[in-house]
Design a protein around this motif. Structure first.
Motif, PDB file in Angstrom:
ATOM      1  N   GLU A   1     -12.372   2.877  -2.409  1.00 18.25           N
ATOM      2  CA  GLU A   1     -11.985   1.558  -3.489  1.00 18.25           C
ATOM      3  C   GLU A   1     -11.954   0.246  -2.410  1.00 18.25           C
ATOM      4  OE1 GLU A   1      -8.355   1.815  -5.443  1.00 18.25           O
ATOM      5  OE2 GLU A   1      -9.063   3.451  -6.692  1.00 18.25           O
TER       6      GLU A   1
ATOM      7  N   TYR B   1       3.237   1.125  -3.552  1.00 20.76           N
ATOM      8  CA  TYR B   1       2.519   1.047  -4.924  1.00 20.76           C
ATOM      9  C   TYR B   1       1.214   1.827  -4.926  1.00 20.76           C
ATOM     10  CZ  TYR B   1       6.521  -1.771  -5.587  1.00 20.76           C
ATOM     11  OH  TYR B   1       7.853  -2.393  -5.907  1.00 20.76           O
ATOM     12  N   GLN B   2       0.706   2.060  -3.653  1.00 23.38           N
ATOM     13  CA  GLN B   2      -0.716   2.881  -3.675  1.00 23.38           C
ATOM     14  C   GLN B   2      -0.424   4.324  -3.217  1.00 23.38           C
ATOM     15  OE1 GLN B   2      -3.325  -0.262  -2.037  1.00 23.38           O
ATOM     16  NE2 GLN B   2      -4.430  -0.081  -3.805  1.00 23.38           N
TER      17      GLN B   2
ATOM     18  N   GLY C   1       0.709  -1.129  -0.201  1.00 25.13           N
ATOM     19  CA  GLY C   1      -0.048  -0.134  -0.160  1.00 25.13           C
ATOM     20  C   GLY C   1       0.823   1.219  -0.021  1.00 25.13           C
TER      21      GLY C   1
ATOM     22  N   TYR D   1      -4.876   7.497   1.070  1.00 24.84           N
ATOM     23  CA  TYR D   1      -4.006   8.473   0.062  1.00 24.84           C
ATOM     24  C   TYR D   1      -4.041   9.792   0.381  1.00 24.84           C
ATOM     25  CZ  TYR D   1      -2.611  10.815  -4.179  1.00 24.84           C
ATOM     26  OH  TYR D   1      -1.930  11.716  -4.940  1.00 24.84           O
TER      27      TYR D   1
ATOM     28  N   TYR E   1     -10.633  -3.790  -1.548  1.00 23.24           N
ATOM     29  CA  TYR E   1      -9.842  -5.074  -2.174  1.00 23.24           C
ATOM     30  C   TYR E   1     -10.352  -6.212  -1.477  1.00 23.24           C
ATOM     31  CZ  TYR E   1      -7.568  -1.456  -5.148  1.00 23.24           C
ATOM     32  OH  TYR E   1      -7.364  -0.561  -6.105  1.00 23.24           O
TER      33      TYR E   1
ATOM     34  N   TYR F   1      -9.379   3.617   1.461  1.00 25.27           N
ATOM     35  CA  TYR F   1      -9.135   2.069   1.060  1.00 25.27           C
ATOM     36  C   TYR F   1      -9.789   0.921   2.039  1.00 25.27           C
ATOM     37  CZ  TYR F   1      -5.986   3.945  -2.480  1.00 25.27           C
ATOM     38  OH  TYR F   1      -5.221   4.549  -3.604  1.00 25.27           O
TER      39      TYR F   1
END
Length: 306
Positions: free
Chosen positions: A203, A119-120, A116, A149, A205, A174
């Motif tokens: 989002e 890469y995010q 996270g 984020y 996941y 997230y």
């Protein structure tokens, strides 16, 4: 009340391309906010829905619903030819029990925090279910990890402020549901668990370290992800930098604050997460140490081996 439950089921199944069990249907009722149409829900509304669906299919020859012969029984609309022809995921002949991984699910949290962060560009926090108020506990309410984020560094302060004022905030929340492995034997439960506990986030996941490569499984996984907008992340516990988003999540522009408030009222970890975000936004500086620690790749590998 019976008519209301059946109407809700009809609305959910209208857009479903596969048969769904009663708990699956109820999870999507809650995610869509349709449960607010009920004057009262009781303590186990999914059981009430299931009972009424069973009776409707059994006793009403004119019913618009069909049901599978599997266990658990799954329902579909007779008018939806695609769903009527689709085999539910619980078909016993398709399920092969996989050996349990030797590591624990909690050992995957640092791998996801690493992914996270790098890469995010997100800061993640573990949500401890054991801290929740049991009196208000609801089925499938808690995500395993949450993240945020922050656009600081990517956007100017002026753009961040104006975008927030206009209701198009650059910040992104997230939700993550973690499993050690995913296969046909646990996909339905794991997937709808992710659907149920992620309705508040931008989002969502479903994350696992071991994901079955069976063609039928992958087809069902892709279909579920596309239908309900939940992304799939595969963690690589041998090479953390090779972890990957297999299927992207569908971005929701608006946060479901009512559901977020429900979770915050139940769990102190989630309350602290929201407080931390508020403080970091106000200061325009993210306190990295206040989120889950991000280990380097060598320490990650030691944690899973040791």
């Amino acid at each position: 009340m019976a008519g209301v439950f059946l109407k809700l089921a009809e609305k959910i199944l209208k857009d479903a391309d596969l048969p769904l069990s009663a708990p699956d249907i109820w999870a999507l009722v809650e995610k869509s906010g349709l449960d607010k149409q009920l004057p009262t829900k009781g303590k186990t509304p999914w059981n009430s829905l299931a009972a009424q669906m069973y009776v409707e299919v059994r006793d009403n020859p004119e019913t618009i619903f069909g049901a599978t012969d599997t266990r658990p029984k799954c329902f579909f609309l007779k008018s939806n030819e695609k769903a009527a022809k689709a085999a539910p995921l619980s078909v016993a002949s398709k399920v092969t029990k996989k050996p349990e991984p030797k590591y624990l699910e909690k050992q995957l949290h640092p791998f996801l925090a690493y992914f996270g962060f790098f890469y995010q560009k997100a800061y993640l926090k573990t949500i401890q279910h054991s801290k929740s108020d049991k009196k208000e506990f609801g089925e499938w309410v808690h995500p395993d990890m949450v993240g945020c984020y922050f656009p600081f560094g990517d956007w100017t302060n002026e753009v961040v402020e104006v975008s927030t004022l206009l209701g198009a905030s650059a910040f992104k929340l997230y939700s993550y549901e973690l499993k050690r492995q995913l296969s046909l034997s646990n996909l339905r439960e794991a997937f709808f668990q992710a659907v149920s506990n992620s309705s508040w986030a931008n989002e969502a996941y479903l994350v696992a370290a071991e994901i079955d490569s069976d063609a039928d499984f992958k087809s069902e996984l892709e279909r579920l992800s596309s239908a309900f907008g939940v992304g799939i992340i595969k963690l690589n516990i041998h090479d953390p930098d090779s972890s990957d988003i297999m299927l992207p999540a569908r971005l929701k522009d608006a946060i479901d604050w009512e559901t977020a408030n429900k979770l915050a009222s139940m769990n102190p970890d989630f309350r602290d997460f929201l407080k931390r975000i508020r403080t970091d936004i106000a200061s325009r500086e993210v306190r990295r140490e206040m989120y889950d620690k991000v280990l380097d790749s060598e320490d990650l590998l030691k944690s899973i081996i040791g």
